[in-house]
Write a protein that holds these residues in place. Structure first.
Motif, PDB file in Angstrom:
ATOM      1  N   LEU A  26       3.547  -2.334  11.764  1.00 38.60           N
ATOM      2  CA  LEU A  26       2.345  -1.773  11.161  1.00 38.60           C
ATOM      3  C   LEU A  26       2.001  -2.593   9.925  1.00 38.60           C
ATOM      4  N   THR A  27       0.996  -3.424  10.039  1.00 36.19           N
ATOM      5  CA  THR A  27       0.596  -4.293   8.932  1.00 36.19           C
ATOM      6  C   THR A  27      -0.886  -4.096   8.639  1.00 36.19           C
ATOM      7  N   LEU A  28      -1.258  -4.327   7.400  1.00 39.72           N
ATOM      8  CA  LEU A  28      -2.642  -4.148   6.982  1.00 39.72           C
ATOM      9  C   LEU A  28      -3.490  -5.347   7.377  1.00 39.72           C
ATOM     10  N   THR A  29      -4.513  -5.097   8.186  1.00 39.16           N
ATOM     11  CA  THR A  29      -5.481  -6.129   8.549  1.00 39.16           C
ATOM     12  C   THR A  29      -6.857  -5.481   8.585  1.00 39.16           C
ATOM     13  N   ASN A  30      -7.858  -6.213   8.135  1.00 43.11           N
ATOM     14  CA  ASN A  30      -9.226  -5.708   8.137  1.00 43.11           C
ATOM     15  C   ASN A  30      -9.320  -4.340   7.444  1.00 43.11           C
ATOM     16  N   THR A  31      -8.770  -4.239   6.252  1.00 38.63           N
ATOM     17  CA  THR A  31      -8.729  -2.963   5.539  1.00 38.63           C
ATOM     18  C   THR A  31     -10.071  -2.626   4.903  1.00 38.63           C
ATOM     19  N   THR A  65       4.934   8.818  -5.762  1.00 36.26           N
ATOM     20  CA  THR A  65       3.745   8.878  -4.915  1.00 36.26           C
ATOM     21  C   THR A  65       4.185   9.078  -3.467  1.00 36.26           C
ATOM     22  N   TYR A  66       3.256   9.526  -2.638  1.00 27.75           N
ATOM     23  CA  TYR A  66       3.548   9.754  -1.221  1.00 27.75           C
ATOM     24  C   TYR A  66       2.592   8.917  -0.375  1.00 27.75           C
ATOM     25  N   LYS A  67       3.163   8.211   0.580  1.00 24.19           N
ATOM     26  CA  LYS A  67       2.372   7.311   1.419  1.00 24.19           C
ATOM     27  C   LYS A  67       2.535   7.711   2.882  1.00 24.19           C
ATOM     28  N   TYR A  68       1.398   7.947   3.539  1.00 28.85           N
ATOM     29  CA  TYR A  68       1.417   8.399   4.924  1.00 28.85           C
ATOM     30  C   TYR A  68       0.621   7.438   5.810  1.00 28.85           C
ATOM     31  N   ALA A  69       1.128   7.217   7.002  1.00 25.84           N
ATOM     32  CA  ALA A  69       0.402   6.444   8.007  1.00 25.84           C
ATOM     33  C   ALA A  69      -0.180   7.423   9.015  1.00 25.84           C
ATOM     34  N   LEU A  70      -1.496   7.392   9.176  1.00 18.48           N
ATOM     35  CA  LEU A  70      -2.183   8.264  10.119  1.00 18.48           C
ATOM     36  C   LEU A  70      -2.628   7.406  11.293  1.00 18.48           C
ATOM     37  N   ILE A  71      -2.142   7.728  12.473  1.00 20.68           N
ATOM     38  CA  ILE A  71      -2.360   6.855  13.617  1.00 20.68           C
ATOM     39  C   ILE A  71      -2.523   7.684  14.890  1.00 20.68           C
ATOM     40  N   SER A  72      -3.304   7.194  15.843  1.00 20.38           N
ATOM     41  CA  SER A  72      -3.519   7.914  17.092  1.00 20.38           C
ATOM     42  C   SER A  72      -2.287   7.812  17.988  1.00 20.38           C
ATOM     43  N   LYS A  73      -2.161   8.720  18.955  1.00 22.07           N
ATOM     44  CA  LYS A  73      -1.037   8.695  19.891  1.00 22.07           C
ATOM     45  C   LYS A  73      -0.990   7.369  20.634  1.00 22.07           C
ATOM     46  N   GLU A  74      -2.148   6.906  21.043  1.00 23.35           N
ATOM     47  CA  GLU A  74      -2.223   5.647  21.813  1.00 23.35           C
ATOM     48  C   GLU A  74      -1.692   4.475  21.011  1.00 23.35           C
ATOM     49  N   ASN A  75      -2.136   4.351  19.770  1.00 24.89           N
ATOM     50  CA  ASN A  75      -1.684   3.225  18.946  1.00 24.89           C
ATOM     51  C   ASN A  75      -0.244   3.403  18.474  1.00 24.89           C
ATOM     52  N   ILE A  91       0.549  11.743  13.539  1.00 20.87           N
ATOM     53  CA  ILE A  91      -0.289  11.470  14.700  1.00 20.87           C
ATOM     54  C   ILE A  91      -1.586  12.269  14.573  1.00 20.87           C
ATOM     55  N   LYS A  92      -2.700  11.569  14.658  1.00 19.91           N
ATOM     56  CA  LYS A  92      -4.006  12.221  14.531  1.00 19.91           C
ATOM     57  C   LYS A  92      -4.802  12.063  15.834  1.00 19.91           C
ATOM     58  N   PRO A  93      -5.810  12.927  16.070  1.00 22.38           N
ATOM     59  CA  PRO A  93      -6.187  14.052  15.218  1.00 22.38           C
ATOM     60  C   PRO A  93      -5.204  15.213  15.373  1.00 22.38           C
ATOM     61  N   ILE A  94      -5.083  16.010  14.316  1.00 21.73           N
ATOM     62  CA  ILE A  94      -4.170  17.146  14.312  1.00 21.73           C
ATOM     63  C   ILE A  94      -4.708  18.241  15.245  1.00 21.73           C
ATOM     64  N   GLU A  95      -3.833  18.766  16.062  1.00 17.69           N
ATOM     65  CA  GLU A  95      -4.225  19.844  16.982  1.00 17.69           C
ATOM     66  C   GLU A  95      -3.688  21.205  16.535  1.00 17.69           C
ATOM     67  N   LYS A  96      -2.521  21.216  15.885  1.00 16.67           N
ATOM     68  CA  LYS A  96      -1.939  22.453  15.369  1.00 16.67           C
ATOM     69  C   LYS A  96      -1.497  22.220  13.927  1.00 16.67           C
ATOM     70  N   LEU A  97      -2.038  23.026  13.017  1.00 14.90           N
ATOM     71  CA  LEU A  97      -1.854  22.805  11.583  1.00 14.90           C
ATOM     72  C   LEU A  97      -1.357  24.062  10.889  1.00 14.90           C
TER      73      LEU A  97
END
Length: 381
Positions: A26-31, A65-75, A91-97
């Motif tokens: 997981l690397t930052l590109t096209n941010t 500080t807290y750092k989170y990666a939000l990513i789809s199931k596919e990716n 994993i997003k989008p969240i279905e149960k919160l």
């Protein structure tokens, strides 16, 4: 033949190893960083395949500080993560919160994702009619309270995410939830010192649901309403003298001069008695200090959660010494109460600072706002 077999096995082994394509890191590109106008406590960085959410102000004076990666199931299925780099892979989008604060509920409703809420501690504090209906119908389970979560029920719900908060960084409940493999995200909206900064945290909530454009539209409307009201207030001639706060036991809690409450009073064009104080939280003063400074205040705005002057007097007879008490110019945020006793001010107020500001302007400068009826604040009598 034996040598041939060994050579063949070695060949197959290396062929398989070469065919195994390692997952990309997981690397930052096209941010692309999300533009935040007022909020200081978080950042959002959009990437082609994922989002980085960083909570930089989880509680006052925090060094962590807290750092989170939000990513789809596919990716997520084709991406590897550096475990030490993130506090959570969500994993997003969240279905149960599950959320821990009622202040998150209006954001969910405004974004149109309130149907994802499946659990909440102390559901009796929820004031929203819409969400209360879901509680009544059994779609939202009561989890006891935020200091003693019903962990068995929470695990049964299997939420995709728990949004919690921490007052000082010590929160064993959230740590315990994470040990069960349930992702946790920290909400620090309550630390913001500008009312619009608190409202802008809707963009943080929206990031979990890919609703950034909806959040931008909602916030822009709230901001415009707030600024328009502020500009109207600044055109008024009078600046009434204002006091605030109330007693708890023997201590009077007063909003500091750099607090978000003081900002409301400034933008409403009032003369707040503690405006020159540098504290961005609450001041703890004794009764005599407050009486000496505020006895002759024109208005008393934010006098706790009282519903009548009689309740105030029963709580502390000294309240009757103030001119605001004698002149019936005391206002509390208790106009709208949920069916189980929760105050809508504490639930919706952080997302709708425009309504709070308009209420205060309507109190301090009557007739400035045309045909306006207070939303949160009422006059005690």
């Amino acid at each position: 033949m034996k040598k041939l077999a060994i050579i063949l096995i070695v060949f197959i082994f290396f062929s398989c190893e070469q065919n195994k394509k390692p997952k990309p890191k997981l690397t930052l590109t096209n941010t692309n960083a999300t533009n935040l106008k007022y909020a200081k406590g978080f950042t959002i960085t959009q990437n082609d395949n994922y989002t980085i959410l960083e909570v930089t102000q989880p509680w006052p004076n925090a060094t962590k500080t807290y750092k989170y990666a939000l990513i789809s199931k596919e990716n997520a299925a084709k991406t590897s993560f550096m475990k030490d780099e993130y506090d959570g892979i969500i994993i997003k989008p969240i279905e149960k919160l599950v959320v821990m604060s009622t202040t998150n509920i209006p954001s969910l409703e405004y974004l149109g994702v309130d149907n994802t809420l499946v659990g909440f501690p102390n559901t009796q504090y929820i004031s929203s009619k819409k969400t209360r209906t879901r509680v009544k119908n059994g779609y939202i389970k009561d989890l006891n309270n935020d200091l003693d979560i019903n962990m068995e029920r929470l695990i049964d719900l299997q939420p995709d995410l728990v949004i919690g908060f921490s007052v000082n960084g010590n929160n064993k409940i959230l740590e315990q939830i994470e040990k069960y493999g349930i992702p946790v995200a920290i909400d620090g909206a309550w630390t913001e010192q500008h009312p619009l900064g608190r409202a802008e945290w809707i963009k943080c909530i929206a990031a979990f649901f890919d609703k950034s454009k909806v959040a931008d539209s909602i916030f822009n409307t709230i901001e415009t309403n707030y600024i328009d009201a502020k500009e109207m207030a600044l055109k008024t001639k009078e600046k009434p003298l204002v006091m605030s706060g109330s007693m708890f036991k023997d201590i009077w809690n007063i909003p500091g001069g750099k607090s978000f409450v003081a900002k409301y009073l400034e933008d409403a064009h009032t003369n707040y008695l503690w405006k020159d104080n540098d504290n961005n939280g609450s001041l703890q003063l004794n009764f005599e200090n407050v009486l000496d400074k505020a006895q002759n205040a024109d208005l008393w705005i934010g006098a706790g959660s009282f519903h009548t002057k009689q309740q105030m007097l029963e709580s502390h007879k000294g309240y009757s010494y103030f001119d605001a008490y004698k002149n019936n110019t005391i206002y509390t945020y208790t106009k709208k109460t949920g069916p189980t006793g929760g105050l809508l001010y504490f639930e919706l107020g952080s997302l709708r600072p425009d309504l709070i500001l308009k209420d205060i302007i309507n109190i301090a400068h009557p007739n400035t706002l045309t045909d306006y009826d207070n939303y949160f604040f009422k006059q005690l009598n």
